[in-house]
Design a protein around this motif. Sequence first.
Motif, mmCIF file in Angstrom:
data_model
loop_
_atom_site.group_PDB
_atom_site.id
_atom_site.type_symbol
_atom_site.label_atom_id
_atom_site.label_comp_id
_atom_site.label_asym_id
_atom_site.label_seq_id
_atom_site.Cartn_x
_atom_site.Cartn_y
_atom_site.Cartn_z
ATOM 1 N N MET A 140 0.830 -1.207 0.000
ATOM 2 C CA MET A 140 0.000 0.000 0.000
ATOM 3 C C MET A 140 0.867 1.261 0.000
ATOM 4 S SD MET A 140 -2.985 -1.180 2.697
ATOM 5 C CE MET A 140 -4.007 0.300 2.569
ATOM 6 N N GLU A 141 2.011 1.185 0.686
ATOM 7 C CA GLU A 141 2.936 2.330 0.679
ATOM 8 C C GLU A 141 3.490 2.559 -0.728
ATOM 9 O OE1 GLU A 141 6.717 3.941 3.289
ATOM 10 O OE2 GLU A 141 6.670 1.825 2.721
ATOM 11 N N LYS A 142 3.864 1.479 -1.416
ATOM 12 C CA LYS A 142 4.384 1.604 -2.780
ATOM 13 C C LYS A 142 3.353 2.209 -3.719
ATOM 14 C CE LYS A 142 7.778 -2.162 -2.602
ATOM 15 N NZ LYS A 142 8.162 -3.494 -3.147
ATOM 16 N N GLU A 143 2.081 1.916 -3.470
ATOM 17 C CA GLU A 143 1.013 2.436 -4.325
ATOM 18 C C GLU A 143 0.505 3.803 -3.866
ATOM 19 O OE1 GLU A 143 -2.069 -0.365 -5.098
ATOM 20 O OE2 GLU A 143 -0.689 -1.998 -5.611
ATOM 21 N N GLY A 144 1.163 4.375 -2.847
ATOM 22 C CA GLY A 144 0.818 5.724 -2.404
ATOM 23 C C GLY A 144 -0.441 5.810 -1.569
#
Length: 204
Positions: free
Chosen positions: A189-193
Amino acid sequence: MKTISCMNIDESLLYSFGAEEREYKKRESVFKEEDHALYYFQITDGKVKLNNYNENGKEFIHNILGKKQSFGEAMLFLNQRYPINAVCLEKSKIIRLPKNNFFEMITQYPHLSLEMNACLSQEIFYKLKMMQSLASQNPMQRLQGLLDYLKSYHDEDCSQCFHIAFTRQQIANLTGLRVETVIRALKKMEKEGMVTLKDRKILY
């Protein structure tokens, strides 16, 4: 409309109707599953988790509440026992108002009843949305549903500024996922912002 868990009644008003403040130790129960609903509770300091356990002893956390947040009020309107436990996660101070006094208060101050109806309706709405997410097999969708639900209880209305003050284990207990799955899903989820992970904090 944002809710703050739902009700946050002025403390002086609560005391004027016979409320008392009690101190609880860490891990001490405020009430247990199958206890009678006898009080309105409002936290002045500390944290309380609402939980229960399945037949295998696995814990499911329904919510974790903190300062100026209330709990247990919905059950005062029903002639039913509590379906959950309320347990202090740390040393806490909690105001409790007896059931009869609570009803006398909202009779004399009907605006409180209207506010409570709005808050409980909002809580049901977000709870249903979260349940839809928990039915998903996609861990990210489960987490997003939980984060939306938790954020609905607070005033912050911004992107990735709301601090999810739960441990990864607590989030796992809230979603029915494994801790390892929660960690992987949060990183994705962090990678996808979708979230910001900073110093082990989760910002949503």
